[in-house]
Design a protein around this motif. Structure first.
Motif, PDB file in Angstrom:
ATOM      1  N   ALA A   1       0.875  -1.156   0.067  1.00  0.00           N
ATOM      2  CA  ALA A   1      -0.030   0.030  -0.083  1.00  0.00           C
ATOM      3  C   ALA A   1       0.856   1.380   0.082  1.00  0.00           C
ATOM      4  O   ALA A   1       0.703   2.039  -0.758  1.00  0.00           O
ATOM      5  N   ASP A   2       1.933   1.197   0.587  1.00  0.00           N
ATOM      6  CA  ASP A   2       2.675   2.340   0.881  1.00  0.00           C
ATOM      7  C   ASP A   2       3.409   2.811  -0.498  1.00  0.00           C
ATOM      8  O   ASP A   2       3.639   3.656  -0.955  1.00  0.00           O
TER       9      ASP A   2
ATOM     10  N   THR B   1       0.759   3.968  -2.955  1.00  0.00           N
ATOM     11  CA  THR B   1       0.417   5.489  -2.862  1.00  0.00           C
ATOM     12  C   THR B   1       1.595   6.448  -2.830  1.00  0.00           C
ATOM     13  O   THR B   1       1.430   7.456  -3.620  1.00  0.00           O
TER      14      THR B   1
ATOM     15  N   ASN C   1      -3.878   5.303   1.297  1.00  0.00           N
ATOM     16  CA  ASN C   1      -2.982   4.244   1.642  1.00  0.00           C
ATOM     17  C   ASN C   1      -4.010   3.394   2.407  1.00  0.00           C
ATOM     18  O   ASN C   1      -4.008   2.150   2.400  1.00  0.00           O
TER      19      ASN C   1
ATOM     20  N   TYR D   1      -4.472  -0.644   1.707  1.00  0.00           N
ATOM     21  CA  TYR D   1      -4.083  -1.529   2.914  1.00  0.00           C
ATOM     22  C   TYR D   1      -5.342  -2.350   3.437  1.00  0.00           C
ATOM     23  O   TYR D   1      -5.361  -3.456   3.295  1.00  0.00           O
TER      24      TYR D   1
END
Lengths: 75, 322
Positions: B6-7, B10, B27, B31
């Motif tokens: 996710a990090d 995004t 984010n 996630y």
């Protein structure tokens, strides 16, 4: 042969009805196919979880969907 | 694993700034969605393997003739673990009372069913931790059991629709034929679980996205102390209001629980949050319209008020003690 799709009108019941139609078409079979939405009739078959498929008064399965292939196999 | 992905998506790929509203909301959304999808796929399959041996017909055979007190508890528990789609409520209701099971016990089953199910529990465990999960389950069972007891105490069967009352009366002398046990092979289990996974996942994935989406919106855009300031535990009226707002918001546990997580994180008191979520899930208008087929308006109204009272009282109690 008489086929009845039991269901109170939810999405799954409609899908089952369509799958039975497809199964009949692909197997090249003729049958009288009806959709039963009346709760009293459904109860008479002792079915508690819909949708269900009934063939000549006998419950084939209940509480689930079946693919056209699976249904064709049962007929 | 999901966090890193996710990090990466995004902040690196889309170039959003960590700490910015849009960045954090997106984010969080990615996630949570990934994590929930993964858990759901694994758990629905595993539970399907076990659940093949618990059709609603066997539950009925088991409940019929049980002593009342035990019956309410078991009715509630079975409601939580038995699979059935809400469109089967009416056949299940009639099926149960036709077997001589009291209306209250049947309602304990039907009330608990939407509140507690494997999907709700999985989501709760992964999002809000085991303590709130346990609390949620106990409250859900409690509402089912006490609701059932209450309905039998007021003789709810008097307020059924004519034909349903007849089914009930005939059921008092019914003898159930025993449900034959079929041998279930591992292959049967696998097929059942696979079908169940496809069906359940196909039905709920969109709800997960909606729920997490709303949750992510709250997460990114509502200031951290907003709820605490405006709807804190001190405002007693916030609980009944939350319960009332929950009614027209017809939804299921899948969509509500991700929202619930965000509400708690943002400082909405636990009791208010649970009251809101449970009323959204359990007191839904379409469900009640369906029950109208077997119940008179008066009984429907009683069940409705009973649920609202229960959720409000539970909300107050939790706010007072937490």
């Amino acid at each position: 042969m008489k086929l009845e799709v039991l269901g109170t009108g939810c999405a799954k019941c409609k899908t089952l009805f369509e799958n039975v139609q497809k199964a009949l078409a692909s197997a090249g079979k003729e049958a009288e196919l009806v959709k039963v939405e009346d709760i009293a009739t459904i109860m008479k078959y002792g079915v508690m979880s819909t949708p269900a498929l009934v063939k000549d008064g006998k419950v084939l399965f209940s509480g689930r969907l079946a693919t056209p292939d699976e249904i064709a196999g049962m007929l | 694993m999901f966090k890193q992905f996710a990090d990466y998506l995004t902040f690196s790929l889309m170039g959003l700034v960590p700490g910015s509203r849009v960045g954090e909301a997106l984010n969080f959304f990615i996630y949570d969605t990934l994590k929930i999808f993964f858990l759901l796929i694994v758990m629905i399959y595993l539970i399907g393997l076990v659940r093949v041996s618990l059709p609603v017909e066997r539950v009925r055979a088991y409940l019929a003739g049980k002593h009342r007190l035990v019956g309410y508890f078991l009715g509630s528990v079975f409601g939580a673990i038995t699979p059935f789609c809400s469109c089967s409520s009416i056949p299940v209701f009639l099926g149960f009372i036709s077997a001589g099971i009291p209306v209250g016990m049947t309602m304990a089953f039907l009330l608990t069913s939407p509140l507690i199910n494997e999907i709700a529990v999985i989501l709760l465990l992964s999002l809000v931790g085991w303590k709130i999960t346990l609390l949620y389950i106990l409250i859900g069972l409690g509402v089912g059991i006490i609701g059932g007891l209450f309905l039998d105490a007021i003789k709810a069967e008097r307020l059924l629709q004519g034909f349903a009352r007849k089914v009930y009366e005939e059921g008092q002398h019914a003898h159930l034929e025993t449900v034959e046990k079929k041998r279930i092979t591992m292959m049967d289990r696998h097929h059942f679980a696979k079908r169940e996974l496809a069906e359940v996942f196909g039905r709920i994935w969109i709800w997960v996205i909606i729920g997490v989406g709303v949750g992510a919106g709250l997460h990114g855009f509502v200031p951290d102390t907003w709820f605490e300031t405006h709807l804190g535990a001190g405002q007693w009226w916030s609980v009944p209001v939350a319960t009332l707002i929950g009614i027209p918001l017809y939804s299921n546990a899948t969509a509500v629980i991700p929202v619930m997580e965000s509400l708690i994180v943002k400082g909405l008191p636990l009791g208010t949050t649970l009251a809101f979520c449970m009323s959204t899930v359990a007191a839904s208008i379409p469900e009640f319209v369906m029950l109208k087929q077997v119940m008179q308006w008066r009984l429907l109204a009683i069940v409705f008020v009973m649920l609202l009272t229960a959720f409000t009282v539970v909300g107050w109690a939790l706010n007072a003690f937490s």
